[in-house]
Design a protein around this motif. Sequence first.
Motif, mmCIF file in Angstrom:
data_model
loop_
_atom_site.group_PDB
_atom_site.id
_atom_site.type_symbol
_atom_site.label_atom_id
_atom_site.label_comp_id
_atom_site.label_asym_id
_atom_site.label_seq_id
_atom_site.Cartn_x
_atom_site.Cartn_y
_atom_site.Cartn_z
ATOM 1 N N THR A 106 0.835 -1.210 0.000
ATOM 2 C CA THR A 106 0.000 0.000 0.000
ATOM 3 C C THR A 106 0.868 1.257 0.000
ATOM 4 O OG1 THR A 106 -0.120 -0.063 2.416
ATOM 5 C CG2 THR A 106 -1.906 -1.103 1.220
ATOM 6 N N GLN A 144 -10.555 -3.823 1.620
ATOM 7 C CA GLN A 144 -11.048 -2.644 2.333
ATOM 8 C C GLN A 144 -11.720 -3.064 3.639
ATOM 9 O OE1 GLN A 144 -13.541 -1.439 -0.994
ATOM 10 N NE2 GLN A 144 -12.170 0.255 -1.476
ATOM 11 N N GLU A 174 -2.628 4.861 3.225
ATOM 12 C CA GLU A 174 -3.893 5.089 2.526
ATOM 13 C C GLU A 174 -3.740 6.154 1.450
ATOM 14 O OE1 GLU A 174 -8.017 4.304 1.915
ATOM 15 O OE2 GLU A 174 -6.576 3.277 3.213
ATOM 16 N N ASP A 186 -4.116 5.462 -2.551
ATOM 17 C CA ASP A 186 -5.132 6.175 -3.334
ATOM 18 C C ASP A 186 -4.497 6.898 -4.520
ATOM 19 O OD1 ASP A 186 -7.077 5.305 -1.611
ATOM 20 O OD2 ASP A 186 -7.284 7.211 -0.544
ATOM 21 N N SER A 187 -3.342 7.509 -4.289
ATOM 22 C CA SER A 187 -2.654 8.230 -5.361
ATOM 23 C C SER A 187 -2.243 7.285 -6.477
ATOM 24 C CB SER A 187 -1.432 8.950 -4.795
ATOM 25 O OG SER A 187 -0.694 9.591 -5.818
ATOM 26 N N ALA A 220 -5.264 5.993 -8.484
ATOM 27 C CA ALA A 220 -5.870 7.009 -9.347
ATOM 28 C C ALA A 220 -5.255 6.993 -10.747
ATOM 29 C CB ALA A 220 -5.703 8.392 -8.717
#
Length: 405
Positions: free
Chosen positions: A266, A285, A327, A331-332, A335
């Motif tokens: 992650t 998740q 996190e 997420d980056s 994307a």
Amino acid sequence: MTAPVRPHPLARSRAADRADRALAKAWDKGWLPVPPLDAATLWNEAVRSFGGNARAGETGGRSFADVADFRERLDRLTKALEGEAALNSLGRAMAHGQLKRTIVNRLRFGALWADEPDLARTRIAPPIIVVGHMRSGTTRIHKLLAADPAHSFTRYCDAYHPLPDRFGIDRAMSALEIAALGALNPWLQTIHPMRAGEVEEELAWTAAALHHSIYESQWHIPSYSAWSEAADAAPIYREFDRILRTDAATRGLAERPRVLKVPAFTEDLATLLTQFPDARLVVSQRDPGAVRRSAVSLVANQMAIQSDACDLGWIEEEWRRKLALREARMDSALADWDGPIARLNFSALNEDWEREIERAYRELGLFLTPEARRRMKRVMRRGADGDHAAHSHQLDRFAAQEQLS
């Protein structure tokens, strides 16, 4: 064997206390030498144990940047251990043993790649990578996907004894190590069940290049964590890639997609996807509060064995920060990802794991065979009766204690 009641997150077994006292006495009386933790001495000890061409062992298959990165990491990590970790005697012995073995294995891999460079360049099937915070359900997803005979997986003995072995010595050594760890830490199997020949995450392969994740979960080394978090992770995952390809070649698994899982993915997902651009992703998740409580329990358990100065409040705050960092980085990276991806929710898996796995297979473009389904059902039956369920009871007890205090 049933684990004893774990009365507190920082509880330590009597066996660990006895071992700690015995080591301290042996060093004080001069019966045994105090194990060194400085980088130069560790390196020299490892070279003597290796017994081969140290230059070839250090550079074989690796770029100058990868060689330099490991040396800098070893220097910074050992300084953090001496300056920050407040290790007890048992912790010092364990740290010395881990780091020396890491260096020896690195030298052996380098020598292997110098002799057989094609091993580290073996063509492999696109991997299936399970991404998510530790304690978010990644282990369950990992084991379910690994149960599919169309896939391959890493065993504990491959993870912690990764050099090719034709005689099964690695598996026997792994079983002995797990037994020894269980004697020192009777709650270990409830937190992270392990068997020598069964599915295991590749955390040890990132640790082989001195990624901070396995070490910061055992030792108070904030300066090393901060430096390593900011450093380029590419050398870590190039070494990981070489080990994976070597393992796939020597075990005859190169044509089957490897199911990979390390919680630190992650944190480094952008780098990992650069290394494996053809990967399929499964993202786990779970409620952030539940993840944090379980992560703190794991880290507190590991640290308490090796230090008498553990601060539960610091651990809680550090892992609040750590999980937020992971996190954000995950997420980056996601994307910018346009490859195959499936998201699996912890609660939804609890409700109907077959439905969720079927959906994940569709979204990844995989075919779920009757045989794979049958093996997955066996995994779930074993999990329901296994040690891992006891960790939930520990967390419930800790939460009740907090409410009463």
